[in-house]
Design a protein around this motif. Structure first.
Motif, PDB file in Angstrom:
ATOM      1  N   LYS A 127      -3.414   3.777  -9.317  1.00 22.69           N
ATOM      2  CA  LYS A 127      -2.866   4.358  -8.087  1.00 22.69           C
ATOM      3  C   LYS A 127      -3.067   5.875  -8.073  1.00 22.69           C
ATOM      4  N   GLN A 132      -3.055   7.564  -4.422  1.00 24.96           N
ATOM      5  CA  GLN A 132      -2.094   6.797  -3.628  1.00 24.96           C
ATOM      6  C   GLN A 132      -0.715   6.948  -4.242  1.00 24.96           C
ATOM      7  N   GLU A 160       0.784  -5.366  -1.099  1.00 22.60           N
ATOM      8  CA  GLU A 160      -0.428  -4.555  -1.093  1.00 22.60           C
ATOM      9  C   GLU A 160      -1.578  -5.341  -1.700  1.00 22.60           C
ATOM     10  N   LYS A 161      -2.746  -5.081  -1.209  1.00 20.93           N
ATOM     11  CA  LYS A 161      -3.957  -5.614  -1.828  1.00 20.93           C
ATOM     12  C   LYS A 161      -4.265  -4.682  -2.991  1.00 20.93           C
ATOM     13  N   ARG A 164      -5.424  -0.929  -2.902  1.00 15.20           N
ATOM     14  CA  ARG A 164      -5.192  -0.400  -1.549  1.00 15.20           C
ATOM     15  C   ARG A 164      -3.754   0.064  -1.405  1.00 15.20           C
ATOM     16  N   LYS A 165      -3.506   0.796  -0.323  1.00 14.04           N
ATOM     17  CA  LYS A 165      -2.144   1.213  -0.016  1.00 14.04           C
ATOM     18  C   LYS A 165      -1.342   0.005   0.453  1.00 14.04           C
ATOM     19  N   HIS A 167       0.673  -2.436   2.728  1.00 14.79           N
ATOM     20  CA  HIS A 167       0.424  -2.622   4.158  1.00 14.79           C
ATOM     21  C   HIS A 167       1.508  -3.419   4.889  1.00 14.79           C
TER      22      HIS A 167
END
Length: 189
Positions: A127, A132, A160-161, A164-165, A167
């Motif tokens: 992260k 992120q 979250e995936k 990725r951030k 969602h």
């Protein structure tokens, strides 16, 4: 935020006991897991057959610490995630909520707790590398590469995936999220 830990503790104990009771009511015995002598756990009860052992979630009575993670990464972990992973030893527990199916992740033993911390460090470093906000995983979903995480700054629960951030917000707190779950009982193959 430390004051939420006793309520989260109770929510986790109650959920794990509800899972255990519903499992036993439906299948007539304790849950089973593949036997592995190299990953022994205080959760193990007795042999089910040559390959499987009965198990149950148990309260953690020893003092577990995330100090090594916090010191290594110079970060303070949210109290909720520390309470979550230091309340019970357990195999993963299947659950459902209005958003779908998931598996709550727990440490199986003290050795597994150490391995869990290494995985959390890897997640945090990823992260940070991606610039992120730090999240901390505690469940996996039935969607490939999607995890349920806790936002380390706010304590909110998100999907979250991986990489990725977040969602999709699921709850304001981890306790709130646990309270909306139902055990998902199915027969192992």
């Amino acid at each position: 935020m430390e004051s939420t830990s006793p309520n989260l503790h109770d929510a986790l104990i109650n959920f794990s006991q509800s899972y255990l009771e519903q499992y036993r009511d439906k299948l007539g015995h304790f849950p089973v897991v593949e036997a592995d002598e190299q990953w022994a756990s205080p959760c193990e009860l007795s042999k089910f057959n040559d390959d499987l052992v009965h198990w149950q979630p148990i309260k953690i009575t020893e003092q577990l610490s995330f100090n090594n993670v916090e010191n290594a990464l110079e970060i303070k972990l949210h109290p909720s995630i520390k309470a979550y992973f230091s309340t019970i030893y357990s195999e993963s527990i299947p659950a459902t909520c209005e958003h779908g199916h998931l598996q709550l992740l727990f440490a199986w033993s003290k050795d597994d707790f150490d391995r869990l911390q290494q995985n959390l460090i890897g997640h945090i470093l990823m992260k940070q590398k991606l610039k992120q906000d730090v999240t901390l995983f505690f469940a996996v979903t039935d969607q490939d590469d999607h995890v349920v995480t806790l936002d380390n700054a706010t304590g909110e629960v998100w999907v979250e995936k991986v990489g990725r951030k977040p969602h999709k917000k699921l709850a304001n707190t981890l306790e709130e999220f646990i309270l909306q779950l139902s055990p998902d009982i199915y027969v192992e193959k």
